[in-house]
Design an enzyme around this catalytic site. Structure first.
Site, PDB file in Angstrom:
ATOM      1  N   GLU A 176       0.785  -1.212  -0.111  1.00  0.00           N
ATOM      2  CA  GLU A 176      -0.180  -0.081  -0.099  1.00  0.00           C
ATOM      3  C   GLU A 176       0.868   1.395   0.127  1.00  0.00           C
ATOM      4  O   GLU A 176       0.585   2.165   0.775  1.00  0.00           O
ATOM      5  CB  GLU A 176      -1.100  -0.156   1.284  1.00  0.00           C
ATOM      6  N   ASN A 217       2.593  -5.155  -3.027  1.00  0.00           N
ATOM      7  CA  ASN A 217       0.992  -5.444  -2.968  1.00  0.00           C
ATOM      8  C   ASN A 217       0.165  -3.994  -2.786  1.00  0.00           C
ATOM      9  O   ASN A 217       0.765  -3.229  -2.057  1.00  0.00           O
ATOM     10  CB  ASN A 217       0.740  -6.351  -1.543  1.00  0.00           C
ATOM     11  N   HIS A 252     -10.300  -6.056  -2.329  1.00  0.00           N
ATOM     12  CA  HIS A 252     -11.327  -6.155  -1.266  1.00  0.00           C
ATOM     13  C   HIS A 252     -12.542  -5.192  -2.078  1.00  0.00           C
ATOM     14  O   HIS A 252     -12.624  -4.186  -2.188  1.00  0.00           O
ATOM     15  CB  HIS A 252     -10.806  -5.260  -0.084  1.00  0.00           C
ATOM     16  N   GLU A 280      -6.276 -10.671  -1.551  1.00  0.00           N
ATOM     17  CA  GLU A 280      -6.804 -10.440  -0.348  1.00  0.00           C
ATOM     18  C   GLU A 280      -8.321 -10.452  -0.701  1.00  0.00           C
ATOM     19  O   GLU A 280      -9.163  -9.543  -0.120  1.00  0.00           O
ATOM     20  CB  GLU A 280      -6.500  -9.235   0.524  1.00  0.00           C
ATOM     21  N   ASP A 282     -12.297 -10.338  -0.980  1.00  0.00           N
ATOM     22  CA  ASP A 282     -13.398 -10.569  -0.164  1.00  0.00           C
ATOM     23  C   ASP A 282     -14.487  -9.704  -0.819  1.00  0.00           C
ATOM     24  O   ASP A 282     -14.204  -8.678  -1.487  1.00  0.00           O
ATOM     25  CB  ASP A 282     -13.268 -10.510   1.222  1.00  0.00           C
TER      26      ASP A 282
HETATM   27  C1  XIL Z   1      -6.118  -6.441   8.032  1.00  0.00           C
HETATM   28  C2  XIL Z   1      -6.646  -7.825   8.974  1.00  0.00           C
HETATM   29  O1  XIL Z   1      -7.383  -8.518   8.319  1.00  0.00           O
HETATM   30  C3  XIL Z   1      -7.224  -7.304  10.364  1.00  0.00           C
HETATM   31  O2  XIL Z   1      -7.288  -8.538  11.081  1.00  0.00           O
HETATM   32  C4  XIL Z   1      -6.347  -6.407  11.083  1.00  0.00           C
HETATM   33  O3  XIL Z   1      -6.823  -5.872  12.113  1.00  0.00           O
HETATM   34  C5  XIL Z   1      -5.965  -5.187  10.106  1.00  0.00           C
HETATM   35  O4  XIL Z   1      -5.454  -5.625   8.673  1.00  0.00           O
HETATM   36  N1  XIL Z   1      -4.779  -4.666   3.613  1.00  0.00           N
HETATM   37  C6  XIL Z   1      -3.672  -5.630   4.176  1.00  0.00           C
HETATM   38  C7  XIL Z   1      -4.247  -6.727   5.245  1.00  0.00           C
HETATM   39  O5  XIL Z   1      -2.607  -5.662   3.391  1.00  0.00           O
HETATM   40  O6  XIL Z   1      -3.094  -6.890   5.824  1.00  0.00           O
HETATM   41  C8  XIL Z   1      -5.036  -5.910   5.928  1.00  0.00           C
HETATM   42  O7  XIL Z   1      -5.394  -7.108   6.937  1.00  0.00           O
HETATM   43  C9  XIL Z   1      -6.391  -5.726   5.096  1.00  0.00           C
HETATM   44  C10 XIL Z   1      -6.111  -4.433   4.246  1.00  0.00           C
END
Ligand code: XIL
Length: 362
Positions: A176, A217, A252, A280, A282
């Site tokens: 990020e 990422n 996400h 990641e 969802d």
């Molecule tokens: C999130 C986790 O899922 C949570 O449990 C934590 O509280 C915060 O981080 N981007 C990422 C992940 O790269 O590491 C993050 O994970 C979600 C957003």
């Protein structure tokens, strides 16, 4: 029997009864506690395992792995081993987890994840070395000057990658780094070290484990726009220097769905000669949405799978949790939830079936 003896006997019986009742209560409450500790049993899931179907598509299928259910819930563990070929420790490898106090290292969760993966032949995606969030307070509040901070960053990379050398094939080195408007994110790293921190991190990572695959990422860079344009420029430069192997798109999503330009976006990155990973995935649902939202969610998951299949270099797809009982959404995005493939009792949702069908190409 004298009246006194009778009273004593009654007292003794009463006492014995109380002891028995107490013992039963203790056993029952212990069993109950154990029940919640152990979580729901894995449910039968229809059709071939997702990992098998993904393998036929040359896609490595992974899930985020959370430490608490990994420790406590056999059903959770069983589903991971059955359905997935890779895991990404959700929080256990982040800086605040592994070095909460300066110089005090806590590798328990990270070791548990790597050992679990090794035991079951799963790949591990190391997540994440340089990020603006989940940093320990001593680091964010440390007022370190430039050189000191740079050393801390590269030292952290060396130590963590070194510990798992040969056991973690892919690392999210920088996470990020770009802001939504396409500028460099004003994180601790960006602010203090400027854009050069990215190449510095990758250089350190290459050195720490020359055989590991290195990824950058990003969140919210799935569509073509200022953010992904900047990321593209960063990746091009890193690639020219042989420092990056893969670009991770977090994916996400919610019911707004997969952006229309996602496929062409992934393809322009692939053209640079790097692999693509969905890291990641969802699909968050508003809590107030009815059950029909589950069908809409299934469509979003299917579209995402199809997008990865349409890009030959899209070689890995990781979901950010596979059960609603271990998803970051309800906690981190209040008002949203139900974002994963299985419900909180490990039963398949429409999204599970749709995911399967999309992997099959149907
Ligand atoms: C999130 C986790 O899922 C949570 O449990 C934590 O509280 C915060 O981080 N981007 C990422 C992940 O790269 O590491 C993050 O994970 C979600 C957003």
């Amino acid at each position: 029997m004298s009246a006194g003896a009778r009273v004593r006997r009654r007292r003794r019986t009463g006492l014995a009864l109380a002891v028995v009742v107490l013992a039963v209560a203790i056993v029952v409450s212990f069993a109950k506690q154990r029940e919640t500790l152990r979580g729901p049993a894995a449910k039968p899931l229809p059709g071939p395992a997702l990992r098998t179907l993904a393998k036929d598509d040359h896609i490595l299928l992974g899930t985020a792995l959370r430490d608490e259910p990994l420790r406590d819930e056999p059903g959770y563990r069983k589903d991971i081993v059955r359905e997935f070929a890779a895991v990404t420790p959700e929080n256990a490898m982040k800086w605040d987890a592994v070095e909460p106090e300066r110089g005090t290292f806590k590798w328990g969760g990270a070791d548990r994840a790597v050992d679990f993966a090794a035991e079951h032949g799963l790949k591990v995606r190391g997540h994440t070395l340089v990020w603006h969030a989940q940093l320990p307070g001593w680091l964010t509040d440390g007022n370190f000057e430039r050189t000191g901070l740079l050393h801390l960053m590269t030292g952290h990379i060396r130590r963590e990658m070194g510990r798992y050398k040969g056991r973690v094939p892919t690392w999210d080195v920088v996470n990020e780094a770009v802001a939504d408007d396409g500028s460099l994110r004003q994180s601790l790293w960006g602010k203090e070290l400027g854009p050069g921190f990215i190449a510095a991190a990758f250089t350190a990572a290459r050195k720490a484990d020359p055989k590991a695959r290195l990824a950058i990422n990003e969140i919210g860079a799935e569509s073509i726009g200022p953010k992904s344009d900047t990321l593209l420029r960063i990746v091009r430069k890193l690639k020219q220097r042989g420092l990056v192997d893969e670009v991770g798109f977090q994916a996400h999503f919610n019911l707004n769905g997969v952006p229309k330009t996602m496929e062409s976006n992934l393809k322009r990155f692939a053209k640079l000669g790097v692999d693509i990973a969905i890291t990641e995935a969802d699909v968050a649902l508003p809590d107030k949405a009815g059950p029909e939202a589950l069908q809409a969610q299934a469509k979003v998951y299917a579209r995402l799978v199809r997008t990865c299949r349409a890009v030959p270099r899209c070689k890995a797809l990781t979901v950010w949790g596979f059960t609603d009982r271990a998803s970051w959404i309800p906690h981190n995005q209040p008002g949203f939830g139900r974002a994963t493939l299985l419900d909180d009792q490990l039963a398949p949702k429409p999204a599970y079936r749709a995911f399967q069908d999309a992997l099959r190409g149907s």
